[in-house]
Scaffold this active site. Structure first.
Site, PDB file in Angstrom:
ATOM      1  N   ASN A 217       0.862  -1.179   0.000  1.00 21.28           N
ATOM      2  CA  ASN A 217       0.000   0.000   0.000  1.00 21.28           C
ATOM      3  C   ASN A 217       0.902   1.234   0.000  1.00 21.28           C
ATOM      4  O   ASN A 217       2.132   1.130   0.103  1.00 21.28           O
ATOM      5  CB  ASN A 217      -0.981  -0.005   1.175  1.00 21.28           C
ATOM      6  CG  ASN A 217      -0.292  -0.037   2.536  1.00 21.28           C
ATOM      7  OD1 ASN A 217       0.803   0.490   2.707  1.00 21.28           O
ATOM      8  ND2 ASN A 217      -0.940  -0.663   3.513  1.00 21.28           N
ATOM      9  N   GLU A 220       3.362   1.750   2.967  1.00 25.41           N
ATOM     10  CA  GLU A 220       4.461   0.777   2.937  1.00 25.41           C
ATOM     11  C   GLU A 220       5.498   1.168   1.889  1.00 25.41           C
ATOM     12  O   GLU A 220       6.707   1.036   2.117  1.00 25.41           O
ATOM     13  CB  GLU A 220       3.910  -0.619   2.667  1.00 25.41           C
ATOM     14  CG  GLU A 220       3.097  -1.189   3.826  1.00 25.41           C
ATOM     15  CD  GLU A 220       2.168  -2.320   3.436  1.00 25.41           C
ATOM     16  OE1 GLU A 220       1.525  -2.879   4.335  1.00 25.41           O
ATOM     17  OE2 GLU A 220       2.072  -2.639   2.223  1.00 25.41           O
ATOM     18  N   ASP A 292      -4.858  -8.009   1.144  1.00 24.21           N
ATOM     19  CA  ASP A 292      -4.695  -9.448   0.926  1.00 24.21           C
ATOM     20  C   ASP A 292      -5.502  -9.902  -0.289  1.00 24.21           C
ATOM     21  O   ASP A 292      -5.051 -10.740  -1.075  1.00 24.21           O
ATOM     22  CB  ASP A 292      -5.156 -10.235   2.158  1.00 24.21           C
ATOM     23  CG  ASP A 292      -4.383  -9.860   3.411  1.00 24.21           C
ATOM     24  OD1 ASP A 292      -3.206  -9.464   3.291  1.00 24.21           O
ATOM     25  OD2 ASP A 292      -4.958  -9.972   4.508  1.00 24.21           O
TER      26      ASP A 292
END
Length: 342
Positions: A217, A220, A292
């Site tokens: 994302n 990150e 995920d």
């Protein structure tokens, strides 16, 4: 590929890719998490403190972390194998049962007597007639590196299974499984065998060299690069630096309400807005686990022969579906196909 551009031939192509998910063999390596939900009805304010008293009405244990990646791949038709650890405790037993209910292989899911199952407990208040409010989350997580003998057993399992896999997914929540030894044992062999390798990591992305794709994302990505992304120019620069620094073929950055952006070697950046579903109940309920879903859908699409742009588009559709459900959620192939028609 914009939503309004889905012509008949392109729609048929995407439907064929989704159908091809069935039976793909995927190895998911990473941190297993038990997502617990305690849901109660507010009854009154406590006498001893200005806090709500909840009458417990429901308890759930839902596969989270790497197990949510596995559930998403399984729901889309893949045959899924896990490599990681849980503790010898009640959350671990409940998580194993939830995984068993999905028909996911657990031979590589070891019980480590020396650490607890990573558990995230969310307490929600409300009744079935109103939206439930998330009050607090309690985390019970040991972030120390998994040690012997479990580490060697995980490595042996990965090396044994890799030749028969279509794809490898690394789900790194920085809870101790994805160590330098695991990376060294997994990635070079997977590359040598020509496997699709998709990494979704909360930690430094440059630890994963030469993979097929990274799916961070935006926070990150920013953390790995030591920068803050304010505009499209900085976003494109971040994508370029991530490609160069990891030697990955592609980087898919998820950006919440701003959609997602695909960066691929030798191609211009592709920025996808959030996929809009034409539904009455279209509000976002819970974004937990949406990354995920994106990683699993992206990986399966690539194993089915999709281009990275096609895989990103399908992942965008999949994310739009799951954020409208409570907790970590997953999509069936039929749900994904139906959403394309919207």
């Amino acid at each position: 590929m914009m939503q309004e551009e889905l012509g008949t031939s392109r729609l048929a192509r995407l439907r064929a890719l989704i159908s091809a998910f069935a039976g793909k063999r995927v190895l998911v390596i990473g941190d297993m998490v038990a997502d617990e939900y305690l849901i109660g009805r507010p009854t009154r304010i406590a006498r001893e403190a200005p806090v709500l008293i909840l009458e417990l009405s429901e308890e759930r244990t839902i596969p989270g972390g790497a197990t949510n990646v596995a559930v998403n791949a399984r729901a889309l038709g893949a045959e899924v194998f896990l490599a990681g650890v849980v503790g010898d405790d009640a959350p671990g037993a409940r998580l194993r049962q939830a995984i068993r209910d999905w028909g996911i292989h657990q031979e590589g899911l070891l019980t480590d007597q020396r650490r607890p199952t990573s558990t995230k407990t969310r307490i929600l208040a409300g009744s079935p007639q109103v939206v439930r409010q998330h009050i607090v989350r309690l985390d019970r997580v040991d972030t120390s590196e998994v040690t012997e003998p479990c580490k060697s057993q995980i490595i042996a399992y990965i090396q044994h299974m890799l030749p028969s896999m279509d794809a490898v997914m690394v789900a790194d929540y920085e809870n101790g499984v994805i160590s330098p030894d695991i990376i060294a044992a997994c990635l070079p062999l997977a590359r040598e065998l020509g496997k699709i390798i998709v990494v979704d990591s909360h930690g430094s992305l440059f630890r994963f060299q030469g993979v097929t794709a990274l799916t961070p994302n935006q926070p990150e990505a920013e953390a790995t690069l030591g920068m803050t992304i304010h505009d499209e120019e900085e976003l494109n620069e971040a994508g370029r630096r991530l490609l160069e620094g990891s030697q990955a073929r592609g980087v898919l950055i998820t950006r919440g309400s701003e959609g997602m952006s695909l960066f691929e070697v030798g191609r211009e950046p592709l920025h996808l807005p959030v996929y809009r579903l034409n539904r009455h109940s279209s509000e976002v309920v819970d974004t937990n686990g949406a990354g995920d879903t994106v990683a699993a859908t992206f990986a399966l699409a690539l194993t089915a022969g999709a281009t990275m742009a096609e895989a990103a588009f399908l992942s965008n559709v999949a994310a739009a579906l799951v954020v409208r459900r409570l907790g970590c959620a997953s999509n069936t192939p039929e749900e994904l196909m139906d959403a394309l028609h919207e």
